[in-house]
Scaffold this motif. Structure first.
Motif, PDB file in Angstrom:
ATOM      1  N   GLN A 245       0.829  -1.212   0.000  1.00 46.82           N
ATOM      2  CA  GLN A 245       0.000   0.000   0.000  1.00 46.82           C
ATOM      3  C   GLN A 245       0.857   1.254   0.000  1.00 46.82           C
ATOM      4  O   GLN A 245       0.506   2.266  -0.621  1.00 46.82           O
ATOM      5  CB  GLN A 245      -0.914  -0.006   1.223  1.00 46.82           C
ATOM      6  N   MET A 246       2.002   1.210   0.663  1.00 47.26           N
ATOM      7  CA  MET A 246       2.880   2.375   0.768  1.00 47.26           C
ATOM      8  C   MET A 246       3.893   2.444  -0.370  1.00 47.26           C
ATOM      9  O   MET A 246       4.785   3.294  -0.355  1.00 47.26           O
ATOM     10  CB  MET A 246       3.598   2.354   2.121  1.00 47.26           C
ATOM     11  N   ASP A 247       3.781   1.544  -1.348  1.00 43.75           N
ATOM     12  CA  ASP A 247       4.649   1.524  -2.540  1.00 43.75           C
ATOM     13  C   ASP A 247       6.076   1.102  -2.248  1.00 43.75           C
ATOM     14  O   ASP A 247       6.974   1.317  -3.064  1.00 43.75           O
ATOM     15  CB  ASP A 247       4.652   2.890  -3.248  1.00 43.75           C
ATOM     16  N   TYR A 248       6.321   0.484  -1.088  1.00 40.49           N
ATOM     17  CA  TYR A 248       7.639  -0.090  -0.847  1.00 40.49           C
ATOM     18  C   TYR A 248       7.804  -1.384  -1.632  1.00 40.49           C
ATOM     19  O   TYR A 248       8.912  -1.762  -1.995  1.00 40.49           O
ATOM     20  CB  TYR A 248       7.846  -0.366   0.649  1.00 40.49           C
ATOM     21  N   LEU A 249       6.684  -2.066  -1.862  1.00 37.39           N
ATOM     22  CA  LEU A 249       6.692  -3.283  -2.655  1.00 37.39           C
ATOM     23  C   LEU A 249       5.692  -3.154  -3.794  1.00 37.39           C
ATOM     24  O   LEU A 249       4.642  -2.520  -3.641  1.00 37.39           O
ATOM     25  CB  LEU A 249       6.299  -4.499  -1.808  1.00 37.39           C
ATOM     26  N   LEU A 250       6.029  -3.750  -4.930  1.00 37.58           N
ATOM     27  CA  LEU A 250       5.071  -3.909  -6.019  1.00 37.58           C
ATOM     28  C   LEU A 250       4.451  -5.287  -5.898  1.00 37.58           C
ATOM     29  O   LEU A 250       5.134  -6.256  -5.539  1.00 37.58           O
ATOM     30  CB  LEU A 250       5.769  -3.769  -7.373  1.00 37.58           C
ATOM     31  N   LYS A 251       3.175  -5.389  -6.191  1.00 39.46           N
ATOM     32  CA  LYS A 251       2.477  -6.668  -6.151  1.00 39.46           C
ATOM     33  C   LYS A 251       1.602  -6.776  -7.390  1.00 39.46           C
ATOM     34  O   LYS A 251       0.857  -5.858  -7.708  1.00 39.46           O
ATOM     35  CB  LYS A 251       1.612  -6.770  -4.895  1.00 39.46           C
ATOM     36  N   GLU A 252       1.720  -7.878  -8.084  1.00 37.63           N
ATOM     37  CA  GLU A 252       0.880  -8.060  -9.263  1.00 37.63           C
ATOM     38  C   GLU A 252       0.435  -9.511  -9.374  1.00 37.63           C
ATOM     39  O   GLU A 252       1.106 -10.431  -8.892  1.00 37.63           O
ATOM     40  CB  GLU A 252       1.600  -7.633 -10.532  1.00 37.63           C
ATOM     41  N   LYS A 253      -0.707  -9.699  -9.998  1.00 42.07           N
ATOM     42  CA  LYS A 253      -1.277 -11.022 -10.180  1.00 42.07           C
ATOM     43  C   LYS A 253      -0.701 -11.648 -11.446  1.00 42.07           C
ATOM     44  O   LYS A 253      -0.504 -10.974 -12.446  1.00 42.07           O
ATOM     45  CB  LYS A 253      -2.796 -10.910 -10.289  1.00 42.07           C
ATOM     46  N   GLY A 254      -0.457 -12.942 -11.391  1.00 40.66           N
ATOM     47  CA  GLY A 254       0.031 -13.639 -12.579  1.00 40.66           C
ATOM     48  C   GLY A 254       1.195 -14.541 -12.263  1.00 40.66           C
ATOM     49  O   GLY A 254       1.698 -14.584 -11.133  1.00 40.66           O
ATOM     50  N   ASN A 255       1.641 -15.277 -13.248  1.00 43.44           N
ATOM     51  CA  ASN A 255       2.822 -16.116 -13.117  1.00 43.44           C
ATOM     52  C   ASN A 255       4.044 -15.338 -13.571  1.00 43.44           C
ATOM     53  O   ASN A 255       3.941 -14.395 -14.365  1.00 43.44           O
ATOM     54  CB  ASN A 255       2.683 -17.391 -13.956  1.00 43.44           C
TER      55      ASN A 255
END
Length: 312
Positions: A245-255
Motif C-alpha cells: 500500500q505504501m509503494d515499498y513493494l510492487l504486487k501483481e497477479k500472474g505467473n
C-alpha cells in the motif's frame, strides 16, 4: 526476543527481531546517494500568469495549505498523490475564481517550500521505472530525506514513525527477491537490479528464517486474504500488505512467465522492489545489505551494472 531455533542461524533472521532491529544504527532508509527520480513537472506559463493575478493572500493560503498537507501525509507514511491533494484542499477555496487552473502552480510552490524549509525532497518515481509501472504512479510523489546523514541516525529516528519491524521485514523481502527472484525480460518491463519473486517462494523463504511464519501465502479465496489460523502469520500478511500500500513493494497477479494464473482458487501473486524502496533504500544499499548478511563483499560486476563506481 524470538527463540533461536536451528532455522534462525542465518544473520538475516535477526532482521525479524524487533529488539535487535531497534539497536541498529547504520541502516539508512533515505539515501545520501539517491536514485535518480522524476521531478515535479514545471507549471505552464499560462497557469503561472493566472496564479500571479491572484491576491498575495490567496496565493499564500494555497501554498501553505498544500505544504502542510504534504508534510502531514509524509509523517503518516503516505505517498503524495497530486490529484488527491488538490481535491482535498479544493473545498477551502470554494467560490474563489480561477483556482482550478492554478492548483498545479500552487503544488509546485508547495513542494519548493517543503524542500527549502525542512530539507526534504519531494521526488517522483525513479527514472528507471518510467514506462514499467502502471499509469497510477505517474502523478505520485514521495517525501525522502535528502540531508546528509552519514551514520543513518537522523534517518533512523524519522522512520521509527513507521516502525523498525516493518522495515526489517522489508529488507528481508527485498533481499529474497534480489537473490532468488526473476528479472523481467519483456521490452519496457526490465529494470536493472529489480527482480520478481512469487508469493509461494517468498513464504517458503520466510518460513526458513522463522518457523512461526507459514510456508504458504494467504489464500486468495479468504476474506481479505488473511483468514489464517495463527495470529503471527496473519500479522506478517498485514505488514506485507501495508508495504504494498505504501509503494515499498510492487504486487501483481500472474505467473512469473507472464501467463494467466487460471481460476480464482489458483490465483498467485508476485512481489518486487517498489518505487519508494528504490528511492529511500536504493539498489546499491540493498546489494551491500545482502552481501553483509552473507558475510561477503559486494559483487563489483553488480555494482557496475547499477552504474556505480567501485573503488579498486
Amino acid at each position: 526476543t524470538m527463540a533461536r531455533g536451528k532455522k534462525r542461524s542465518s544473520a538475516s533472521a535477526e532482521v525479524l527481531d524487533e529488539e535487535e532491529i531497534q539497536i541498529q544504527t547504520t541502516m539508512q532508509f533515505s539515501q545520501v546517494e539517491a536514485e535518480e527520480s522524476l521531478a515535479v513537472p514545471r507549471s505552464k506559463l499560462s497557469e503561472e500568469t493566472v496564479f500571479g493575478e491572484l491576491s498575495e493572500a490567496v496565493q499564500e493560503k494555497a501554498i501553505k495549505t498544500l505544504s502542510r498537507l504534504i508534510v502531514l501525509k509524509a509523517l503518516a507514511g503516505e505517498c503524495i498523490e497530486k490529484r488527491k491533494c488538490i481535491e482535498e484542499i479544493n473545498m477551502d477555496f470554494a467560490g474563489q475564481a480561477n483556482m482550478r487552473s492554478v492548483y498545479s502552480v500552487a503544488f509546485s510552490r508547495a513542494v519548493e517550500r517543503v524542500e527549502e524549509t525542512f530539507g526534504f525532497k519531494v521526488a517522483g518515481i525513479p527514472q528507471d521505472m518510467i514506462g514499467a509501472l502502471p499509469s497510477r504512479f505517474k502523478d505520485r510523489y514521495y517525501v525522502i530525506n535528502a540531508l546528509d546523514d552519514i551514520d543513518g541516525t537522523q534517518s533512523k529516528k524519522l522512520h521509527l514513525l513507521f516502525g523498525c519491524k516493518e522495515k526489517g521485514l522489508l529488507m528481508v523481502i527485498l533481499s529474497f527477491a534480489f537473490c532468488k527472484g526473476t528479472m523481467r525480460q519483456a521490452p519496457g518491463e526490465r529494470i536493472e537490479g529489480i527482480r520478481w519473486i512469487s508469493d509461494q517462494a517468498l513464504y517458503r523463504l520466510l518460513n526458513s528464517l522463522d518457523e512461526r511464519i507459514s510456508d504458504q501465502p494467504p489464500d486468495p479465496k479468504a476474506s481479505g486474504g488473511h483468514r489464517r489460523t495463527d495470529d503471527y502469520t496473519r500479522d506478517i500478511d498485514s505488514k506485507i500488505d501495508k508495504l504494498v500500500q505504501m509503494d515499498y513493494l510492487l504486487k501483481e497477479k500472474g505467473n512469473l512467465d507472464g501467463t494467466s494464473t487460471g481460476p480464482a482458487n489458483e490465483q498467485r501473486f508476485n512481489y518486487a522492489m517498489g518505487p519508494r524502496s528504490l528511492l529511500e533504500i536504493g539498489r546499491k544499499q540493498l546489494l551491500y545489505f545482502t552481501a553483509e548478511v552473507l558475510d561477503e563483499e559486494p559483487d563489483p560486476t553488480m555494482l557496475a551494472a547499477l552504474g556505480h563506481h567501485v573503488d579498486e
